[in-house]
Write a protein that holds these residues in place. Structure first.
Motif, PDB file in Angstrom:
ATOM      1  N   THR A 456       0.024  -0.991   0.544  1.00  0.00           N
ATOM      2  CA  THR A 456       0.568  -1.844   1.606  1.00  0.00           C
ATOM      3  C   THR A 456       1.311  -1.057   2.685  1.00  0.00           C
ATOM      4  N   ASN A 457       1.157   0.269   2.659  1.00  0.00           N
ATOM      5  CA  ASN A 457       1.872   1.122   3.622  1.00  0.00           C
ATOM      6  C   ASN A 457       3.375   0.874   3.532  1.00  0.00           C
ATOM      7  N   LYS A 458       3.859   0.908   2.275  1.00  0.00           N
ATOM      8  CA  LYS A 458       5.275   0.692   1.980  1.00  0.00           C
ATOM      9  C   LYS A 458       5.753  -0.694   2.432  1.00  0.00           C
ATOM     10  N   PHE A 459       4.877  -1.674   2.226  1.00  0.00           N
ATOM     11  CA  PHE A 459       5.199  -3.067   2.565  1.00  0.00           C
ATOM     12  C   PHE A 459       5.642  -3.188   4.023  1.00  0.00           C
ATOM     13  N   SER A 460       4.858  -2.589   4.901  1.00  0.00           N
ATOM     14  CA  SER A 460       5.210  -2.529   6.313  1.00  0.00           C
ATOM     15  C   SER A 460       5.013  -3.876   6.997  1.00  0.00           C
ATOM     16  N   PHE A 461       5.681  -4.052   8.130  1.00  0.00           N
ATOM     17  CA  PHE A 461       5.521  -5.271   8.922  1.00  0.00           C
ATOM     18  C   PHE A 461       4.082  -5.424   9.395  1.00  0.00           C
ATOM     19  N   GLU A 462       3.430  -4.309   9.685  1.00  0.00           N
ATOM     20  CA  GLU A 462       2.047  -4.368  10.157  1.00  0.00           C
ATOM     21  C   GLU A 462       1.130  -4.969   9.108  1.00  0.00           C
ATOM     22  N   ASN A 463       1.474  -4.795   7.836  1.00  0.00           N
ATOM     23  CA  ASN A 463       0.644  -5.305   6.740  1.00  0.00           C
ATOM     24  C   ASN A 463       1.039  -6.709   6.305  1.00  0.00           C
ATOM     25  N   LYS A 464       2.123  -7.229   6.869  1.00  0.00           N
ATOM     26  CA  LYS A 464       2.605  -8.544   6.431  1.00  0.00           C
ATOM     27  C   LYS A 464       1.692  -9.637   6.956  1.00  0.00           C
ATOM     28  N   LEU A 465       1.206 -10.480   6.023  1.00  0.00           N
ATOM     29  CA  LEU A 465       0.312 -11.577   6.388  1.00  0.00           C
ATOM     30  C   LEU A 465       1.066 -12.872   6.646  1.00  0.00           C
ATOM     31  N   GLY A 466       2.208 -13.035   6.008  1.00  0.00           N
ATOM     32  CA  GLY A 466       2.976 -14.265   6.164  1.00  0.00           C
ATOM     33  C   GLY A 466       4.034 -14.340   5.081  1.00  0.00           C
ATOM     34  N   GLU A 467       4.657 -15.512   4.979  1.00  0.00           N
ATOM     35  CA  GLU A 467       5.716 -15.687   3.993  1.00  0.00           C
ATOM     36  C   GLU A 467       5.791 -17.138   3.581  1.00  0.00           C
TER      37      GLU A 467
END
Length: 777
Positions: A456-467
């Protein structure tokens, strides 16, 4: 001799450790603007929270082209550097020159002449040195005018840098910093900043990541003024940063602007979700601008009436008070944006303006978020130096790290459980052995934290799909190139290990084409992560409720989505060995694969019934407002009819594109279900439909779906059809349907229940898109 070698070796280690402790990696910038006209005393500034403080503003005399300072603020400029260094001797001070807005044309005219530029440059250096500043900031230049104006900016920066270098050499003083504010986008139309010159000559550019939408502007619709993320048709910071990078500017020379202010809008009418609502203009102040300090004071004095929240998708805080809606950045948003700075590899952040903070809560949050990384970098550097001094240690630790990094463990029910920390093994066994709904349980991967972090690339914002309620969801790519979705439990989530275990065991054992497949889980480092197959087209709500993306869902696609959800529910309620009640069926839990086929997700709240059970009771009500059945809300009772109710709401949303948290009708006093029922009863059902469908040949099918949806959302569970009956209704176009009663949660409870709709089904053509016969797969 050997003891001497050992002592020497220890001394070398100690020396390297001290060198490591004293040397730090490149420091991030924690900058802030101090505005001399805002009434805050310089002595009150907590300069310990900043690495750089910028004092503004000076101006350019249009006749002499020299800098000048207003007489009323001259004393503040003369004492600024000494005052802020009293609390923080290492803070760097910069002098800001304002040339923007109505002054910009004069500035462009000035820099068109070589002699004028020289006068300006020399005056700026002299003024900075006179008042003890260590750098210069050019503020207000936007990529407007024409290409020759931007070329002149580039020439000015070249000459300015040469002059700064020369002055430092001749005076034996440190070089002055040169920085500049930049627009969110480096290009407006065909006009672009002189990127090469800026990259070559400036120490950094601070991007003004705010003031995108203003209540005093032309638009009379509310929008977030400083959204970090957003759709491509809406101004947002992430798009701007990516554009700067695309144009060739180095992220390590970009500083992110953080606003300590927000904007207040006056709503045209009360709204539950004011984002995108009609507005009559600014509130509170003439232009709607309010400082964070004022806003916090306002909330403290109106806490009972104010309704506040945080939009994690856009990374913005907001608050509604009557007809006033304010969007701003609070601690959550500030922390998230500073985390974004680290993820993107930016140089740091720049606050506008420091005097707007409330007891320094925002500045502390920002500094702490950034300092966490600096401490980690120091620690890593110390470890690297110490380890590198011993080949044996390197080999030993390297081998252990590689083993941990590459380890990807499998567990099968009843359980091949890998070695784990104390307490973790029991959890893995509990997950592996729980549940008996299917003896043919597929393999579950038990992933390490390191693998998830890498994917996830260190749980990066770029990889964030939603919440969601459980926590954030990230896109990941495994070493095998397989794409995955990682759902990570939020620390603030009300869900715990039981819900986590519940979802793992259920989704692993329930195998169906319309249910999301779970691949494995991770419980290292006290984390709880679920790993799913990746759904590239996100969730149904991403399309249904967006004014642009909804056009991607034509009637044929919506039919297939309704069909797929029905098949999934048929399997859960009728064709699996046990009856599964989802309890949180909603648009955001319907994911879409690369062919837009729907898959039901999020089984954390699901319950298992045996085939001879029909109903259960609970004291803990879970689910999502607007989708939860009335008997569940009022009595804690849930059954298969609870999911039928939720599915009915979903059908109404799919055909209308309307949210269930809003009010509709002429007086905007009807919820979604009441509005649908009123239009259906009066023979105006087509007015309920999503106008983006624009498909008159499907009117009969749409009205039939409307009526089926209304049957599913009736007050009494016994009145609702089973999912098997819903399936039959959808695939049979000519069979008569029962007249639905007034839906649940309706204010109206009168004698007109059972009245036939004025819409006559026999007048409809049925030569339209049909729902195929449904069988469990």
């Amino acid at each position: 001799m050997s003891s001497k070698l050992v002592a020497l070796f220890l001394l070398i280690l100690l020396y390297l450790a001290l060198r490591c402790h004293c040397s730090t990696p490149q420091s991030r910038v924690k900058a802030g603007y101090y505005y001399t006209d805002d009434g805050n005393l310089i002595s009150d500034l907590n300069s310990k929270l900043f690495t750089h403080l910028i004092c503004g503003f000076t101006f350019v005399n249009p006749s002499t082209h020299h800098l000048f300072i207003n007489f009323s603020t001259e004393q503040q400029f003369s004492t600024f550097a000494d005052n802020v260094k009293t609390k923080n001797p290492s803070v760097t001070t910069l002098l800001s020159i304002w040339v923007g807005r109505e002054l910009l044309l004069n500035f462009f005219s000035m820099i068109n002449q070589s002699s004028y530029r020289n006068s300006f440059v020399q005056s700026s250096i002299e003024t900075a040195r006179l008042y003890g500043f260590q750098g210069l900031d050019l503020s207000g230049v936007e990529p407007t005018g024409n290409s020759s104006d931007m070329a002149n900016i580039g020439t000015l920066l070249d000459e300015w840098r040469v002059a700064v270098n020369s002055e430092a050499k001749n005076s034996s003083k440190p070089e002055l910093l040169l920085v500049m504010s930049g627009n969110r986008l480096p290009a407006l139309g065909s006009v672009i900043y002189p990127i090469d010159s800026m990259r070559r000559n400036l120490d950094w550019v601070h991007v003004l990541a705010y003031n995108y939408y203003l209540p005093a502007g032309r638009d009379r619709v509310t929008f977030f003024h400083a959204a970090l993320y957003g759709p491509s048709n809406m101004a947002n910071t992430d798009d701007g940063i990516n554009e700067w990078k695309r144009r060739g500017f180095l992220p390590s020379k970009l500083v992110l602007g953080l606003p300590y202010h927000g904007y207040a809008w006056t709503l045209l009418s009360p709204q539950k979700n004011p984002m995108g609502a009609a507005s009559t203009g600014p509130a509170v102040t003439k232009d709607g601008a309010v400082s964070y300090k004022w806003f916090k004071w306002f909330i403290r004095n109106n806490a009972q009436e104010a309704v506040c929240g945080y939009n994690a998708t856009s990374v913005v805080n907001y608050c509604t008070f009557g007809l006033t809606w304010i969007n701003y950045d609070d601690v959550e948003a500030i922390r998230a944006k500073v985390s974004y700075v680290k993820q993107k590899g930016l140089l740091g952040y720049n606050v506008f303006q420091v005097g707007h903070d409330d007891n320094w809560v925002l500045s502390r949050a920002a500094a702490e978020e950034l300092d966490d990384e600096n401490q980690n970098q120091k620690g890593r550097l110390l470890v690297i130096v110490l380890v590198s001094s011993s080949t044996t240690i390197v080999l030993l630790l390297g081998s252990v790290w590689v083993m941990c990094y590459l380890r990807k463990r499998k567990v099968k029910s009843p359980g091949i459980v890998p070695k784990a920390r104390k307490g973790q093994e029991a959890k893995v066994n509990g997950i592996a052995t729980s549940g008996n709904s299917n003896t043919n349980v597929p393999d579950l991967e038990v992933y390490s934290y390191a693998v998830m972090e890498m994917a996830t690339n260190k749980f990066s914002f770029e990889n964030k799909l939603g919440e969601g309620g459980y926590g954030p969801v990230y896109k990941g790519v495994l070493a095998s190139k397989q794409e995955i979705a990682v759902k990570k439990l939020s620390k603030a989530s009300t869900q715990g290990f039981e819900e986590f275990k519940n979802e793992v065991t259920l989704t692993a054992k329930l195998q169906h084409v319309n249910l999301v497949r779970v691949l494995g889980f991770c419980i290292e480092r006290d984390e709880q992560m679920l790993i799913y197959e990746y759904m590239p087209n996100k969730s149904l709500d991403f399309y249904l409720f967006d004014s642009v993306r909804r056009f991607l869902l034509d009637w044929k696609k919506r039919v297939h989505i309704i069909e797929g959800i029905t098949q999934g529910l048929l399997y859960l309620q009728e064709y699996s060995r046990l009856t599964i009640i989802h309890r949180d069926l909603k648009a955001s839990n319907i994911l879409l694969d690369n062919e837009m086929k729907p898959k039901i997700s999020d089984f954390g709240m699901a319950k298992i019934f045996s085939k001879d059970e029909y109903e259960a009771n609970t004291d803990r009500i879970v689910g999502t407002y607007g989708y939860v059945s009335p008997e569940y809300v009022k009595k804690g009772l849930y059954s298969t009819k609870s999911d039928v109710y939720s599915f009915g709401v979903l059908i109404l949303q799919i055909i209308s594109g309307k949210k269930n948290a809003c009010f509709y009708g002429l007086n905007e006093d009807l919820n979604l279900l009441e509005y649908a029922y009123d239009l259906w009863k009066s023979g105006k059902g087509m007015e309920f439909m999503d106008p983006s469908l624009d498909d008159t040949v499907s009117s009969c099918k749409l009205i039939r779906c409307l009526q089926i949806g209304l049957l599913c959302v009736q007050e009494n569970a016994t009145d609702r059809p089973s999912i098997l009956e819903v399936s039959s209704m959808l695939k049979s176009e000519s069979a008569a349907l029962i007249i639905p009663k007034i839906p649940a949660f309706s204010i109206k409870r009168n004698g007109d229940e059972g009245t036939k709709s004025q819409f006559q089904l026999e007048d409809c053509s049925i030569n339209d898109t049909t729902l195929s016969q449904m069988v469990a797969r």
